[in-house]
Scaffold this motif. Structure first.
Motif, PDB file in Angstrom:
ATOM      1  N   ARG A 134      -5.419   9.727  -4.714  1.00 25.44           N
ATOM      2  CA  ARG A 134      -5.211  10.700  -3.642  1.00 25.44           C
ATOM      3  C   ARG A 134      -5.352  12.141  -4.183  1.00 25.44           C
ATOM      4  O   ARG A 134      -4.407  12.704  -4.729  1.00 25.44           O
ATOM      5  N   GLY A 190      -9.461  10.050  -0.175  1.00 24.12           N
ATOM      6  CA  GLY A 190      -8.951   8.751  -0.595  1.00 24.12           C
ATOM      7  C   GLY A 190     -10.068   8.079  -1.359  1.00 24.12           C
ATOM      8  O   GLY A 190     -11.206   8.034  -0.887  1.00 24.12           O
ATOM      9  N   LYS A 231     -11.358  15.690   6.449  1.00 24.66           N
ATOM     10  CA  LYS A 231     -10.136  14.949   6.140  1.00 24.66           C
ATOM     11  C   LYS A 231      -9.014  15.971   6.010  1.00 24.66           C
ATOM     12  O   LYS A 231      -8.555  16.297   4.912  1.00 24.66           O
ATOM     13  N   THR A 266      -7.788   4.638  10.585  1.00 25.53           N
ATOM     14  CA  THR A 266      -7.884   4.819   9.131  1.00 25.53           C
ATOM     15  C   THR A 266      -9.238   4.341   8.607  1.00 25.53           C
ATOM     16  O   THR A 266      -9.379   4.081   7.420  1.00 25.53           O
ATOM     17  N   TYR A 317      -4.524  13.497  11.092  1.00 24.43           N
ATOM     18  CA  TYR A 317      -3.688  12.299  10.976  1.00 24.43           C
ATOM     19  C   TYR A 317      -2.380  12.500  11.736  1.00 24.43           C
ATOM     20  O   TYR A 317      -1.881  11.581  12.396  1.00 24.43           O
ATOM     21  N   PHE A 358       0.820  -1.210   0.000  1.00 26.87           N
ATOM     22  CA  PHE A 358       0.000   0.000   0.000  1.00 26.87           C
ATOM     23  C   PHE A 358       0.860   1.269   0.000  1.00 26.87           C
ATOM     24  O   PHE A 358       1.708   1.456   0.872  1.00 26.87           O
ATOM     25  N   TYR A 394      -5.513   3.255  -5.935  1.00 27.60           N
ATOM     26  CA  TYR A 394      -5.865   4.215  -4.879  1.00 27.60           C
ATOM     27  C   TYR A 394      -5.608   5.623  -5.420  1.00 27.60           C
ATOM     28  O   TYR A 394      -4.578   5.886  -6.042  1.00 27.60           O
ATOM     29  N   GLY A 421     -13.353   1.385   5.283  1.00 29.26           N
ATOM     30  CA  GLY A 421     -12.761   2.608   4.749  1.00 29.26           C
ATOM     31  C   GLY A 421     -12.256   2.368   3.341  1.00 29.26           C
ATOM     32  O   GLY A 421     -12.164   1.204   2.912  1.00 29.26           O
ATOM     33  N   THR A 422     -11.931   3.437   2.633  1.00 25.43           N
ATOM     34  CA  THR A 422     -11.470   3.272   1.259  1.00 25.43           C
ATOM     35  C   THR A 422     -10.192   2.449   1.217  1.00 25.43           C
ATOM     36  O   THR A 422     -10.082   1.484   0.462  1.00 25.43           O
ATOM     37  N   ALA A 423      -9.241   2.822   2.053  1.00 21.43           N
ATOM     38  CA  ALA A 423      -7.952   2.125   2.016  1.00 21.43           C
ATOM     39  C   ALA A 423      -8.087   0.686   2.517  1.00 21.43           C
ATOM     40  O   ALA A 423      -7.610  -0.248   1.889  1.00 21.43           O
ATOM     41  N   PHE A 475      -7.383  16.290   2.180  1.00 24.33           N
ATOM     42  CA  PHE A 475      -7.226  15.269   1.145  1.00 24.33           C
ATOM     43  C   PHE A 475      -8.442  14.356   1.090  1.00 24.33           C
ATOM     44  O   PHE A 475      -9.336  14.437   1.923  1.00 24.33           O
ATOM     45  N   TYR A 510      -4.495  -3.268   2.677  1.00 24.78           N
ATOM     46  CA  TYR A 510      -3.880  -2.320   3.601  1.00 24.78           C
ATOM     47  C   TYR A 510      -3.301  -3.072   4.804  1.00 24.78           C
ATOM     48  O   TYR A 510      -2.160  -2.872   5.179  1.00 24.78           O
TER      49      TYR A 510
HETATM   50  C1  COI Z   1      -8.657   6.248   3.110  1.00 24.01           C
HETATM   51  O1  COI Z   1      -9.234   5.246   3.495  1.00 24.01           O
HETATM   52  O2  COI Z   1      -8.685   6.604   1.943  1.00 24.01           O
HETATM   53  C2  COI Z   1      -7.908   7.074   4.016  1.00 24.01           C
HETATM   54  O3  COI Z   1      -7.865   8.235   3.813  1.00 24.01           O
HETATM   55  C3  COI Z   1      -7.118   6.436   5.069  1.00 24.01           C
HETATM   56  C4  COI Z   1      -5.699   6.741   4.809  1.00 24.01           C
HETATM   57  C5  COI Z   1      -5.186   7.792   5.664  1.00 24.01           C
HETATM   58  C6  COI Z   1      -4.848   5.641   4.459  1.00 24.01           C
END
Ligand code: COI
Length: 355
Positions: A141, A75, A196, A235, A201, A28, A139, A301-303, A73, A171
């Motif tokens: 960003r 994700g 976010k 996360t 973080y 990741f 992924y 979560g996305t990640a 940001f 992840y």
């Molecule tokens: C996501 O799940 O996209 C997040 O933003 C968590 C990330 C900080 C890895």
């Protein structure tokens, strides 16, 4: 202007790094695709939309974001379908959440055509970077930061918006061991926990490091007043299956309005599974665990996608979660989400967008 009519200047790389990537062993966040989309906010508008080879930025040491943290940001993910198309998952929801974060951090909103137009053009150019391996995805960003070279504390007049992408695998290599945090906090009412922003973080790193030194992978944050109620994890949002229901903390200004979380809630409703979005006390979860009423606890979560927890630690005791059955809600919802995202099943919710 629409996403299709946004003027984007494109400078393609003459040295792709694609061949250097081992798509069968994706870690990741380690590999970044060839190009990035950039737009600048100057004189009250977004301009100079461009796609350039991914590379370093040149910044003034006085760049406001580096001092006062005006940085946000998102994700999000894109998937490869069996037909070879690139499918974006719920990108419009990410765009909306990005603009909510921007408002709270006193930053300009980004028009849909810039966000979506830049994103789709970037994905078309780097389509070969979208992995087709099982459990893998691209992924994405998107982020924005204040660029005024100014040392006084005030909202910046200028900003940069960037999108880059990375092919990723899972992840967490194995189900995380999580610890309920009862000293440090992530967010308080009226703060920025629902956004976010980068600082959320940064503030989580020290408590997470202490937990890692004790052998845990991640924290479950509790409320700032009493440390009695579950908020979210480092996360990911946190969800439970107990007493035949899907139970998850409601979204407030101290928790993120997770897009995977709300997709799972929608799927549960669709399957006729009772859903409770409410305050959940830690004690209630521990009681349910002791009485074998808790089928599963997982992060969404996305990640992380859907990540069942191995253990939950509270007040010095590690509570093991029961083994997941093949047909458990967690396994079924994870598979169903993957099928929707990769176009293997009909997207009855209208969540995917072909690039
Ligand atoms: C996501 O799940 O996209 C997040 O933003 C968590 C990330 C900080 C890895």
């Amino acid at each position: 202007m629409t996403a299709d009519t946004l003027q984007i200047e494109i400078k393609q790389t003459d040295k792709s790094r694609l061949q250097e990537v081992d798509f069968n062993n994706l870690v990741f966040g380690r590999n970044i695709a060839d190009h990035m989309f950039i737009a600048d906010y100057r004189d009250g508008q977004w301009q100079n939309s461009r796609i350039v080879p991914y590379g370093d930025l040149s910044l003034s040491p006085a760049t406001a974001a580096l001092h006062y943290g005006q940085a946000i940001f998102e994700g999000m993910k894109a998937y490869k379908s069996e037909e070879g198309d690139t499918l974006l998952f719920r990108a419009i929801d990410n765009w909306k959440r990005f603009n909510k974060s921007a408002e709270r951090l006193c930053m300009p909103s980004i028009p849909e055509e810039v966000f979506m137009g830049g994103l789709t053009e970037l994905l078309r150019l780097d389509a070969a970077w979208v992995p087709s391996q099982e459990g893998c995805s691209l992924y994405i960003r998107p982020y924005m930061f204040a660029t005024d070279a100014y040392v006084g504390v005030k909202p910046s007049d200028t900003y940069t918006f960037i999108i880059f992408t990375c092919p990723v695998g899972t992840y967490y290599a194995k189900p995380p061991r999580v610890k309920v945090e009862t000293h440090f906090i992530r967010a308080a009412e009226g703060g920025v926990g629902g956004t976010k922003c980068a600082g959320n973080y940064a503030g989580s790193l020290y408590p997470a490091k202490l937990a890692q030194e004790e052998g845990y992978d991640q924290l479950i944050w509790t409320d700032a007043r009493e440390h009695a109620y579950i908020e979210e994890s480092g996360t990911m949002n946190v969800m439970f299956v107990m007493d035949g229901k899907l139970v998850t903390p409601f979204v407030s200004d101290t928790t993120l309005d997770g897009i995977t979380r709300k997709s799972i809630v929608a799927i549960a409703h669709h399957w006729g599974i009772p859903v409770e979005e409410r305050r959940i006390s830690v004690k209630e979860i521990i009681e349910a665990l002791k009485e074998n009423r808790l089928e599963s606890a997982f992060g969404a979560g996305t990640a992380v996608v859907v990540s069942p927890f191995a253990t939950i630690a509270y007040e010095g005791v590690d509570y093991a979660l029961p083994e997941l059955k093949e047909d458990s809600f967690v396994n079924k919802v994870k598979d169903y989400l993957t099928e929707i995202r990769t176009g293997k099943t009909e997207d009855i919710f209208g969540w995917t967008l072909k690039v």
